[in-house]
Design an enzyme around this catalytic site. Structure first.
Site, PDB file in Angstrom:
ATOM      1  CG  HIS A 127      -5.755   2.310   4.967  1.00 27.33           C
ATOM      2  ND1 HIS A 127      -5.319   3.234   5.893  1.00 27.33           N
ATOM      3  CD2 HIS A 127      -4.782   1.373   4.868  1.00 27.33           C
ATOM      4  CE1 HIS A 127      -4.123   2.866   6.327  1.00 27.33           C
ATOM      5  NE2 HIS A 127      -3.773   1.745   5.720  1.00 27.33           N
ATOM      6  CD  GLU A 172      -3.649  -2.238   7.147  1.00 26.66           C
ATOM      7  OE1 GLU A 172      -2.534  -2.529   6.705  1.00 26.66           O
ATOM      8  OE2 GLU A 172      -4.203  -1.153   6.905  1.00 26.66           O
ATOM      9  N   GLY A 232       2.184   2.393  10.663  1.00 35.04           N
ATOM     10  CA  GLY A 232       3.137   3.490  10.514  1.00 35.04           C
ATOM     11  C   GLY A 232       3.809   3.897  11.811  1.00 35.04           C
ATOM     12  CE  LYS A 237      -0.029   3.352   4.701  1.00 35.78           C
ATOM     13  NZ  LYS A 237      -0.021   3.488   6.142  1.00 35.78           N
ATOM     14  CG  ASN A 284      -1.691   1.244   1.416  1.00 30.03           C
ATOM     15  OD1 ASN A 284      -1.820   2.030   0.478  1.00 30.03           O
ATOM     16  ND2 ASN A 284      -2.220   1.460   2.614  1.00 30.03           N
ATOM     17  CB  SER A 335       4.889  -1.614  11.926  1.00 31.35           C
ATOM     18  OG  SER A 335       4.473  -0.269  12.143  1.00 31.35           O
ATOM     19  CD  GLU A 348      -2.803   5.735   6.521  1.00 29.93           C
ATOM     20  OE1 GLU A 348      -2.781   5.801   5.274  1.00 29.93           O
ATOM     21  OE2 GLU A 348      -1.915   5.170   7.185  1.00 29.93           O
TER      22      GLU A 348
HETATM   23  P1  PGA Z   1       2.672   0.411   7.534  1.00 30.75           P
HETATM   24  O1  PGA Z   1       1.240   0.620   6.874  1.00 30.75           O
HETATM   25  O2  PGA Z   1       3.221  -0.879   6.999  1.00 30.75           O
HETATM   26  O3  PGA Z   1       3.493   1.599   7.082  1.00 30.75           O
HETATM   27  O4  PGA Z   1       2.474   0.373   8.998  1.00 30.75           O
HETATM   28  C1  PGA Z   1       0.375  -0.463   6.684  1.00 30.75           C
HETATM   29  C2  PGA Z   1      -0.908   0.026   6.079  1.00 30.75           C
HETATM   30  O5  PGA Z   1      -1.364   1.102   6.488  1.00 30.75           O
HETATM   31  O6  PGA Z   1      -1.473  -0.618   5.192  1.00 30.75           O
END
Ligand code: PGA
Length: 249
Positions: free
Chosen positions: A94, A166, A172, A11, A9, A212, A96
């Site tokens: 997601h 998630e 993140g 982003k 992903n 992460s 976010e």
């Molecule tokens: P990350 O993000 O691996 O940077 O923690 C995962 C995601 O949001 O899909």
């Protein structure tokens, strides 16, 4: 154990030129992967991604789509627009998007249905916040996200869905769920799907872990009984790291 689905992903990262460089680097690194490889890129990188991955084992996904086929929805993208480009997958809901863009279980459901109707394969994200976990509400939240977010999704449609668990506190942050935490939560989620769709459908459903995940912790997570893959943010922006995760299992 099933093969895994490893999805990057990206982003809001990578201009077209940067995306092209990353994909060209990635193609040979994952060419012999036994797991499914997907990259979910910004809208402006989709065309390049589709062209550069044609004839390879890399599948392309978007990161959102609208629930209507067309109309007065400034700034939104319809599922059919993605399909016409050759896009196969789309990330829906997601955290976010839920946090910053007002996404709810109802809009997640609407977008998922529209994506399915257009022939896309949705990767639907669910997960609890730290406060929800610490106050003992994790199971309640996951149950609600599945029951509301999949309300009208049929058993036939579910076969084209991937779920990404998630935990918001792990995204993140560099704080990864332990192998056991990820596996336990995914087992719980699978149980909720089993109640609605039956055991066989729930077992066939792919449920990824995200938050992460990196080249150091991927093997442990991916070797857990119920973790069917990963949704990877930060580490998917570096070809060698993402490739290492693809090959980790
Ligand atoms: P990350 O993000 O691996 O940077 O923690 C995962 C995601 O949001 O899909």
């Amino acid at each position: 154990m099933k093969n895994k689905i490893i999805a990057g992903n990206w982003k809001m990262n990578k201009t077209r030129a940067e995306a092209e460089a990353l994909i060209k680097e990635l193609v040979p690194l994952v060419a012999d992967a036994r797991n499914t490889v997907i990259i979910c890129v910004p809208f402006t990188d989709l065309q390049s991604a589709v062209e550069l991955t044609r004839g390879t084992n890399i599948h392309v996904g978007a990161q959102n789509c609208h629930w209507k086929e067309s109309g007065a929805f400034t700034g939104e993208i319809a599922p059919s627009m993605l399909r016409e480009l050759g896009v196969e997958y789309v990330v829906i809901g997601h955290s976010e998007r839920r946090t910053y863009f007002g996404e709810t279980d109802a809009t997640v459901l609407a977008r998922t249905k529209a994506a399915l109707n257009a022939g896309l394969k949705p990767i639907v994200c669910i997960g609890e916040t730290l406060a929800e976990r610490q106050s003992g509400k994790m199971e309640e939240v996951l149950t609600r996200q599945v029951s509301e977010g999949f309300k009208d999704v049929t058993a036939e449609e579910l076969q084209r869905v991937t779920v990404a668990y998630e935990p918001v506190w792990a995204i993140g942050t560099g704080v990864t769920a332990t192998d056991e935490q990820a596996n336990d939560a995914i087992k719980y989620i699978r149980g909720v799907f089993a109640e609605k769709y039956g055991k066989a459908a729930a077992e066939a459903l792919y449920i990824q872990y995200g938050g992460s995940m990196n080249d150091g912790n991927a093997k442990g997570l991916l070797n857990m009984s119920d973790v069917d893959g990963g949704l990877i943010g930060g580490a998917s922006l570096v070809a060698s790291k993402f490739a290492a995760i693809v090959h980790a299992h």
